[in-house]
Design a protein around this motif. Structure first.
Motif, PDB file in Angstrom:
ATOM      1  N   LEU A  71       0.767  -1.243  -0.016  1.00 57.48           N
ATOM      2  CA  LEU A  71      -0.023  -0.011   0.028  1.00 57.48           C
ATOM      3  C   LEU A  71       0.650   1.257   0.126  1.00 57.48           C
TER       4      LEU A  71
ATOM      5  N   SER B 212       0.701   2.801  -3.669  1.00 55.65           N
ATOM      6  CA  SER B 212      -0.708   3.448  -3.417  1.00 55.65           C
ATOM      7  C   SER B 212      -1.067   4.258  -4.617  1.00 55.65           C
TER       8      SER B 212
ATOM      9  N   SER C 123      -5.955   0.264  -7.332  1.00 48.53           N
ATOM     10  CA  SER C 123      -7.152   1.019  -7.606  1.00 48.53           C
ATOM     11  C   SER C 123      -7.759   0.914  -6.317  1.00 48.53           C
ATOM     12  N   GLU C 124      -8.848   1.669  -6.178  1.00 53.12           N
ATOM     13  CA  GLU C 124      -9.627   1.873  -4.691  1.00 53.12           C
ATOM     14  C   GLU C 124     -10.149   0.290  -4.225  1.00 53.12           C
ATOM     15  N   LYS C 125     -10.577  -0.340  -5.269  1.00 54.18           N
ATOM     16  CA  LYS C 125     -10.935  -1.842  -4.879  1.00 54.18           C
ATOM     17  C   LYS C 125      -9.645  -2.561  -4.093  1.00 54.18           C
ATOM     18  N   ASP C 126      -8.375  -2.358  -5.014  1.00 51.18           N
ATOM     19  CA  ASP C 126      -7.347  -3.228  -4.637  1.00 51.18           C
ATOM     20  C   ASP C 126      -6.855  -2.659  -3.067  1.00 51.18           C
ATOM     21  N   LYS C 127      -7.046  -1.380  -2.998  1.00 46.17           N
ATOM     22  CA  LYS C 127      -6.547  -0.859  -1.636  1.00 46.17           C
ATOM     23  C   LYS C 127      -7.442  -1.310  -0.575  1.00 46.17           C
ATOM     24  N   LYS C 128      -8.700  -1.348  -0.880  1.00 40.55           N
ATOM     25  CA  LYS C 128      -9.480  -1.929   0.435  1.00 40.55           C
ATOM     26  C   LYS C 128      -9.427  -3.218   0.546  1.00 40.55           C
ATOM     27  N   ARG C 129      -9.146  -3.962  -0.522  1.00 40.00           N
ATOM     28  CA  ARG C 129      -8.890  -5.475  -0.274  1.00 40.00           C
ATOM     29  C   ARG C 129      -7.570  -5.688   0.577  1.00 40.00           C
TER      30      ARG C 129
END
Length: 488
Positions: A293, A297, A301-307
């Motif tokens: 991260l 960063s 993507s936002e999806k990968d960051k959230k995962r």
């Protein structure tokens, strides 16, 4: 000064006791024999004074017959120089004697022994010796009568001054030889016999002393050798044998404790290594995702960051749970936590625990079943600990049971115990947990123990604080079944 050994001290004390006993026995024998000989002489001569009184008219109407008295004294001195004759008035005052000038020490004789002798009391009877202020001797006495009236007493000392001087010299010479010879023989025999006897008696003690000294110098090798010695059974054992068996029992206990400490140290090392491995895995994963991260960063993507964040959060929660379990296990093992027992209903507690897992069970479409025997009594235990035990077991069962599976709890009474059984239809207990918890006597094993294993360790420690343990029931079908008992 050289310190004597135990056998030497016992021999010395034994010899001194023998010598003291010999001296006391010799004194008592001399005293007894003297009293016996004097009693015999007094009994044989009891009529001597009466015979003299009848043979010699010592008292006339005019008073004392001095011619008869002088003739009597001269005759007795030539015939039997050991006797001494005295004439006494009615009050016991000496009115006639043949003592050389300066030899007479008293002028009055006590009449009580004279009256006792006339009354035929038991011999020997000792009366005052006119030639001594302290000495009392055996005597013969006869009353002197004139016209039926008592005028005085004829008082005869049977063992007079000459006899005492002669017998004292002979007794001293004879007794000195006898005492010296007897004391020498007793001392010699006492030292020889006592030395041999006490050396034989104290031989087991000397052997034990050598063994204890070898323990002090040899360490655990000698300790294990002594622990291997056999213990003698039966009641026919002396104090030294009891001491020896006590030392052997102590050596066995120390050897067992040493072996247990060695095992615990080895298992502690393994446990630390296993826990380090279990902690390193989630920490590495956590560090990896956080580093990704940080570095990537801008490109993620936002999806990968959230995962990534969800995975990192899950790993951190796993580390926290593991650390908390380790902390709680350490507090239980080292006696920081003590059970505060009280009486409560296990049925009500089980219902409260079931309510905590209803949502989790519904999410996984699992069934929570309770089989409770009616009329169960109250149990005596720590409410918080037992709640934690049931919570851990149900949590493990729900996590390992498949979706649409079943988790059941059964309660029933056996004698003075309430039995608790928690079972599920999951994959069963892994072999590593069986070895770590139900085969080996320690909390750690060579296999890696994760959070589930630590939970079972905590459960087992809590139950052991209540004087019971948890048992794994082997089942033919898949699933785990744990059982334990609580005191009513």
């Amino acid at each position: 000064m050289r310190i004597l050994s135990l056998s030497q001290r016992l021999t010395l004390v034994f010899a001194l006791l023998l010598l003291g006993s010999c001296v006391l026995l010799g004194w008592m024998q001399v005293r007894t024999s003297t009293q016996y000989s004097q009693a015999v002489i007094q009994q044989l001569s009891s009529n001597l004074a009466q015979h003299i009184n009848q043979s010699y008219p010592l008292v006339t109407k005019d008073g004392l017959n001095k011619d008869s008295v002088r003739t009597l004294f001269d005759h007795l001195m030539s015939v039997n120089p050991s006797v001494e004759v005295y004439l006494l008035d009615k009050s016991g005052n000496i009115i006639g004697d043949a003592a050389p000038e300066g030899h007479l020490k008293r002028q009055h004789v006590d009449l009580a022994p004279i009256e006792a002798s006339l009354a035929q009391h038991k011999f020997p009877i000792y009366g005052d010796d006119p030639r001594s202020l302290e000495t009392r001797k055996v005597f013969s006495v006869a009353p002197m009568l004139q016209d039926g009236q008592l005028k005085g007493y004829l008082y005869v000392i049977l063992l007079g001054e000459n006899y005492s001087a002669l017998i004292s010299n002979a007794r001293i010479n004879t007794l000195l030889k006898i005492v010296l010879i007897s004391i020498s023989l007793v001392a010699l025999l006492g030292l020889i016999v006592g030395g041999l006897a006490f050396r034989w008696i104290t031989r087991p003690l000397r052997d034990l002393s050598r063994q204890v000294h070898a323990l002090e110098m040899g360490g655990m090798k000698e300790m294990q050798a002594m622990a291997a010695l056999p213990l003698r059974e039966g009641k026919e054992r002396d104090e030294i044998d009891l001491l020896r068996q006590g030392v052997i029992s102590m050596a066995r206990r120390i050897a067992e404790q040493w072996h247990r400490l060695s095992q615990q140290d080895q298992l502690r090392r393994e446990f630390i290594a296993n826990i380090s491995h279990d902690l390193r895995t989630p920490l590495t994963s956590l560090h990896g995702y956080l580093e990704s991260l940080s570095v990537m960063s801008a490109t993620l993507s936002e999806k990968d960051k959230k995962r990534y964040l969800e995975i990192a959060l899950a790993q951190s929660q796993k580390v926290g749970t593991l650390a908390q379990s380790l902390f709680e296990l350490a507090r239980l093992e080292y006696g920081v936590v003590k059970p505060q027992k009280e009486r409560f209903s296990l049925c009500e507690l089980l219902q409260d625990v079931f309510q905590k897992f209803e949502l989790a069970a519904q999410t996984r479409q699992q069934q929570l079943l309770a089989d409770i025997q009616p009329g169960l009594p109250l149990i005596d235990a720590d409410l918080g600990m037992i709640e934690r035990v049931l919570t851990n077991l149900l949590d493990n069962a729900i996590r390992h049971a498949p979706e649409r599976g079943t988790v059941s709890v059964r309660l029933w009474k056996e004698r003075d115990k309430v039995m608790v059984q928690v079972s599920d239809n999951g994959p069963g207990v892994p072999q590593e947990l069986k070895e770590g918890l139900f085969v080996r006597p320690s909390i750690a094993s060579q296999s890696r123990l994760r959070v589930g294993g630590l939970g079972l360790m905590i459960v087992r420690q809590m139950l052991q604080l209540h004087g019971t343990d948890i048992t794994l029931i082997e089942k033919t079908e898949t699933g785990a079944c744990f059982r334990f008992a609580l005191t009513v």
